[in-house]
Design a protein around this motif. Structure first.
Motif, mmCIF file in Angstrom:
data_model
loop_
_atom_site.group_PDB
_atom_site.id
_atom_site.type_symbol
_atom_site.label_atom_id
_atom_site.label_comp_id
_atom_site.label_asym_id
_atom_site.label_seq_id
_atom_site.Cartn_x
_atom_site.Cartn_y
_atom_site.Cartn_z
ATOM 1 N N VAL A 239 -9.999 57.137 25.497
ATOM 2 C CA VAL A 239 -9.501 57.131 26.907
ATOM 3 C C VAL A 239 -10.457 56.329 27.803
ATOM 4 C CG1 VAL A 239 -9.699 58.920 28.850
ATOM 5 C CG2 VAL A 239 -8.696 59.474 26.712
ATOM 6 N N ASN A 240 -11.668 56.354 27.459
ATOM 7 C CA ASN A 240 -12.850 55.260 28.250
ATOM 8 C C ASN A 240 -12.116 53.808 28.159
ATOM 9 O OD1 ASN A 240 -14.109 57.344 29.185
ATOM 10 N ND2 ASN A 240 -15.805 57.254 27.496
ATOM 11 N N LEU A 241 -11.797 53.412 26.916
ATOM 12 C CA LEU A 241 -11.106 52.045 26.971
ATOM 13 C C LEU A 241 -9.841 51.860 27.506
ATOM 14 C CD1 LEU A 241 -11.881 51.481 22.985
ATOM 15 C CD2 LEU A 241 -12.884 50.250 25.100
ATOM 16 N N CYS A 242 -8.954 52.705 27.725
ATOM 17 C CA CYS A 242 -7.862 52.789 28.579
ATOM 18 C C CYS A 242 -8.016 52.333 29.961
ATOM 19 C CB CYS A 242 -6.689 53.819 27.963
ATOM 20 S SG CYS A 242 -6.050 54.002 26.507
ATOM 21 N N LYS A 243 -8.849 53.244 30.557
ATOM 22 C CA LYS A 243 -9.320 53.241 31.783
ATOM 23 C C LYS A 243 -9.970 51.954 32.193
ATOM 24 C CE LYS A 243 -9.581 58.178 32.527
ATOM 25 N NZ LYS A 243 -10.526 59.367 32.659
ATOM 26 N N ASP B 198 -2.372 60.587 15.453
ATOM 27 C CA ASP B 198 -2.606 61.835 16.189
ATOM 28 C C ASP B 198 -3.735 61.441 17.227
ATOM 29 O OD1 ASP B 198 -1.140 63.326 14.748
ATOM 30 O OD2 ASP B 198 -2.688 64.688 14.072
ATOM 31 N N CYS B 199 -4.835 60.739 17.125
ATOM 32 C CA CYS B 199 -5.897 60.331 17.642
ATOM 33 C C CYS B 199 -5.129 59.508 19.032
ATOM 34 C CB CYS B 199 -6.754 59.666 17.232
ATOM 35 S SG CYS B 199 -7.959 59.488 17.932
ATOM 36 N N ALA B 200 -4.394 58.771 18.489
ATOM 37 C CA ALA B 200 -3.608 57.733 19.390
ATOM 38 C C ALA B 200 -2.771 58.769 20.825
ATOM 39 C CB ALA B 200 -2.760 56.480 18.998
ATOM 40 N N LYS B 201 -2.263 59.600 20.087
ATOM 41 C CA LYS B 201 -1.567 60.534 21.011
ATOM 42 C C LYS B 201 -2.493 61.179 21.914
ATOM 43 C CE LYS B 201 2.386 61.727 17.939
ATOM 44 N NZ LYS B 201 2.881 62.775 16.854
ATOM 45 N N ALA B 202 -3.474 61.508 21.554
ATOM 46 C CA ALA B 202 -4.595 62.434 22.358
ATOM 47 C C ALA B 202 -5.115 61.537 23.439
ATOM 48 C CB ALA B 202 -5.470 62.916 21.611
ATOM 49 N N ILE B 203 -5.255 60.095 22.979
ATOM 50 C CA ILE B 203 -5.801 59.231 23.907
ATOM 51 C C ILE B 203 -4.797 59.042 25.046
ATOM 52 C CG2 ILE B 203 -6.354 56.721 24.160
ATOM 53 C CD1 ILE B 203 -7.573 56.976 21.248
ATOM 54 N N ALA B 204 -3.447 58.773 24.445
ATOM 55 C CA ALA B 204 -2.451 58.447 25.610
ATOM 56 C C ALA B 204 -2.032 59.460 26.654
ATOM 57 C CB ALA B 204 -0.894 58.382 24.797
ATOM 58 N N VAL B 205 -2.394 60.871 26.338
ATOM 59 C CA VAL B 205 -2.194 61.878 27.199
ATOM 60 C C VAL B 205 -3.695 61.870 28.043
ATOM 61 C CG1 VAL B 205 -2.274 64.455 27.555
ATOM 62 C CG2 VAL B 205 -0.565 63.259 26.042
ATOM 63 N N GLY B 206 -5.033 61.811 27.199
ATOM 64 C CA GLY B 206 -6.286 61.791 27.787
ATOM 65 C C GLY B 206 -6.257 60.882 28.892
ATOM 66 N N ARG B 207 -5.541 59.697 28.594
ATOM 67 C CA ARG B 207 -5.764 58.649 30.043
ATOM 68 C C ARG B 207 -5.333 59.227 31.389
ATOM 69 N NH1 ARG B 207 -5.943 56.348 33.620
ATOM 70 N NH2 ARG B 207 -5.419 54.284 34.255
ATOM 71 N N TYR B 208 -4.455 60.188 31.417
ATOM 72 C CA TYR B 208 -4.206 60.812 32.725
ATOM 73 C C TYR B 208 -4.763 62.202 32.893
ATOM 74 C CZ TYR B 208 -0.928 56.867 32.929
ATOM 75 O OH TYR B 208 -0.417 55.489 32.831
ATOM 76 N N TYR B 209 -5.729 62.545 31.973
ATOM 77 C CA TYR B 209 -6.003 64.136 32.243
ATOM 78 C C TYR B 209 -7.100 63.984 33.386
ATOM 79 C CZ TYR B 209 -8.401 68.507 31.070
ATOM 80 O OH TYR B 209 -8.968 69.660 31.251
ATOM 81 N N THR C 168 -5.622 72.873 26.132
ATOM 82 C CA THR C 168 -4.444 73.001 26.960
ATOM 83 C C THR C 168 -3.477 72.211 27.195
ATOM 84 O OG1 THR C 168 -5.949 72.102 28.652
ATOM 85 C CG2 THR C 168 -6.066 74.373 28.571
ATOM 86 N N SER C 169 -3.387 71.203 26.151
ATOM 87 C CA SER C 169 -2.637 70.057 26.172
ATOM 88 C C SER C 169 -1.083 70.402 26.145
ATOM 89 C CB SER C 169 -2.844 68.994 25.311
ATOM 90 O OG SER C 169 -2.461 69.524 24.096
ATOM 91 N N TRP C 170 -0.558 71.602 25.628
ATOM 92 C CA TRP C 170 0.646 72.250 25.625
ATOM 93 C C TRP C 170 1.295 71.884 27.031
ATOM 94 C CZ3 TRP C 170 1.922 73.805 20.751
ATOM 95 C CH2 TRP C 170 1.049 74.173 19.871
ATOM 96 N N HIS C 171 0.707 71.944 28.195
ATOM 97 C CA HIS C 171 1.250 72.030 29.217
ATOM 98 C C HIS C 171 1.302 70.324 30.038
ATOM 99 C CE1 HIS C 171 1.322 75.904 28.824
ATOM 100 N NE2 HIS C 171 0.277 76.141 28.770
ATOM 101 N N LEU C 172 0.639 69.443 29.175
ATOM 102 C CA LEU C 172 0.587 68.127 29.757
ATOM 103 C C LEU C 172 1.733 67.334 29.429
ATOM 104 C CD1 LEU C 172 -3.013 67.452 28.779
ATOM 105 C CD2 LEU C 172 -2.369 68.295 30.834
ATOM 106 N N ALA C 173 2.241 66.586 30.691
ATOM 107 C CA ALA C 173 3.464 65.731 30.410
ATOM 108 C C ALA C 173 3.233 64.342 30.650
ATOM 109 C CB ALA C 173 4.395 66.128 31.673
ATOM 110 N N LYS C 174 2.479 63.814 31.293
ATOM 111 C CA LYS C 174 2.296 62.464 31.548
ATOM 112 C C LYS C 174 1.344 61.797 30.644
ATOM 113 C CE LYS C 174 1.384 59.258 35.169
ATOM 114 N NZ LYS C 174 0.670 58.751 36.589
ATOM 115 N N ALA C 175 1.779 60.594 29.939
ATOM 116 C CA ALA C 175 1.102 59.914 28.840
ATOM 117 C C ALA C 175 1.553 58.480 28.961
ATOM 118 C CB ALA C 175 1.638 60.551 27.540
ATOM 119 N N LEU C 176 0.565 57.615 28.466
ATOM 120 C CA LEU C 176 0.917 56.379 28.222
ATOM 121 C C LEU C 176 1.775 56.247 26.997
ATOM 122 C CD1 LEU C 176 -2.738 54.440 28.019
ATOM 123 C CD2 LEU C 176 -0.793 53.953 29.655
#
Ligand code: NZQ
Ligand code: ZN
Length: 389
Positions: A81-85, A102-113, A124-132
């Motif tokens: 996530v830090n690298l994405c930012k 899986d890790c890439a998915k969490a990074i993709a969503v984590g970018r906008y967390y 709590t990620s069940w409710h997150l929608a925005k992702a790279l």
């Protein structure tokens, strides 16, 4: 048959040479790519060089996030996530097995967390929608992460391994030749995982969903046949291709369409084993599945019919006495797992009963498994773990 929704937005490019679709798959999202991969298998096989060549030739700006662990850690998600930012990433490219994707998915969503603590996001990620956007190249047939939105992230500090819904890959490139190098152990473990994804839906109270059951039984037979061939001949294209297609379908939800949900009890119990002991997911599942099956068949006679169906249609057994036939199907499955060479007891993995109560309590938090195919209490789960020793 119950109501269901079909919603899988992932484009699969399946077959040898499909890496030719890589540049165009990434291009529409932008030029800044986060290239996520594991502990080095793709360097050994040459896939890393192939990917880098394509990315350079097409003028992508590449940032690497390497070293994703089997049972990927929250710390690696944080690094990604830090690298994405920092590098203004437009698209995430995962090349590897389920852990990397899986890790890439969490990074993709984590970018906008928006919070500071990404472990909170995992919870709590069940409710997150925005992702790279995410593109992947699969190298191991097992989890189905290439064709679902799920991801499983581990926190070794707290002994937690949590599954969640993150984001579907936009594109998955599934070339069976990339799995030629997968070891016998990971081939067998991955195949056990594919089968478990089927079992978790197949052993349901819904008895009239013929399409789902037919798909499930076909996938199970295909995995048993093709895993054995792949273990003997690792570069057998047909065997590797069938396993790869089986993996994508098995965890896609399709084999469960129209069926009552089960809570996936063996996965709930296995994630605890991995969280405490960092074991290979598919191996834990194979060990648990056999004991879970015997436990519920002993506990609840009403599930006999389903096990008879499994014994006849999948394991090819016949017999007049239903109870005998039901148990014989489980015995035959255990023999199959043993033939694939994976450990079939927890003792072989160096696991004792020290944490069983805590693991059971967590697997069954808030009575989660009361709605399983056969309801499981914490005591049931401890008994199942003990039977695995
Ligand atoms: O890390 P590298 O060096 O790439 O090596 C990996 C790793 O050591 C190696 N490998 C992968 N492709 C290879 C290869 N070695 C040689 N040649 C290749 N082509 O295999 C080892 C295991 O890789 P990993 O990605 O961990 O395996 P798998 O695909 O089984 O993924 C397991 C993870 O996925 C989760 C599991 O809990 C576990 O954390 N799951 C994800 C699911 C999902 N997203 O839907 C569902 C599953 O039920 C599962 O829970
Ligand atoms: Zn699994």
């Amino acid at each position: 048959m119950l109501n269901f929704k079909h919603d899988i937005p992932t484009k699969l490019y399946f077959g040898e040479g499909q890496i030719k679709k890589l540049a165009s798959s990434l291009e529409r999202f932008g030029k800044n790519v986060l290239f996520v991969y594991g502990g080095g298998s793709i360097k050994k096989t040459g896939l890393y060089d192939e990917v880098i060549k394509i990315l350079k030739e097409n003028n992508f700006n590449v940032t690497e996030c390497d070293g994703v662990e089997p049972n990927p850690r929250i710390t690696t998600v944080e690094r990604g996530v830090n690298l994405c930012k920092k590098h203004n990433i437009d698209v995430v490219l995962a090349v590897g097995g389920g852990s990397t994707i899986d890790c890439a998915k969490a990074i993709a969503v984590g970018r906008y967390y928006e919070g500071d603590d990404l472990w909170e996001m995992v919870k709590t990620s069940w409710h997150l929608a925005k992702a790279l956007p995410l593109v992947d190249i699969l190298t191991l047939s097992a989890t189905g992460s290439e064709f679902d939105a799920g991801g499983v992230i581990t926190n070794m500090d707290t002994n937690e391994k949590l599954g969640a819904v993150y984001t579907y890959p936009s594109v998955s490139i599934c070339d069976p030749t990339y799995t030629f190098s997968v070891s016998k152990y990971q081939t067998a473990a991955g195949s056990a995982d594919i089968m478990s994804h089927i079992f978790e839906g197949y052993f349901s109270r819904t008895m009239d969903s013929d399409l789902s059951d037919g798909i499930a039984e076909t996938v199970l037979k295909s995995v048993m046949k093709n895993c054995k061939i792949a273990l003997e001949e690792p570069t057998n294209y047909s065997a590797r291709a069938n396993l790869m297609a089986d993996a994508s379908i098995a965890c896609s939800g399709i084999p469960e369409y129209g069926k009552k949900e089960t809570g996936w009890p063996c996965h709930a119990m296995e994630h605890e084993l991995s969280a405490y002991y960092d074991i290979t997911h598919g191996v834990g599942l194979a060990i648990l599945t056999i004991r879970w099956m015997r436990h519920i068949l002993n506990k609840d006679v009403t599930v006999t019919e389903r096990f008879v169906k499994f014994a006849r249609n999948v394991m090819g057994l016949e017999g007049d006495d239903d109870r005998t036939l039901a148990f014989a199907g489980i015995d035959a499955l255990e023999s199959y797992f043993k033939e694939t060479g994976i450990p079939m007891t927890l003792c072989e993995l160096g696991i004792d009963d020290k944490h069983f109560e805590a693991m059971a309590a967590h697997a069954n938090v808030d009575g989660y498994l009361k709605d399983a195919f056969v309801a499981l209490t914490n005591e049931d789960i401890v008994e199942i773990y003990k039977a695995c020793l």
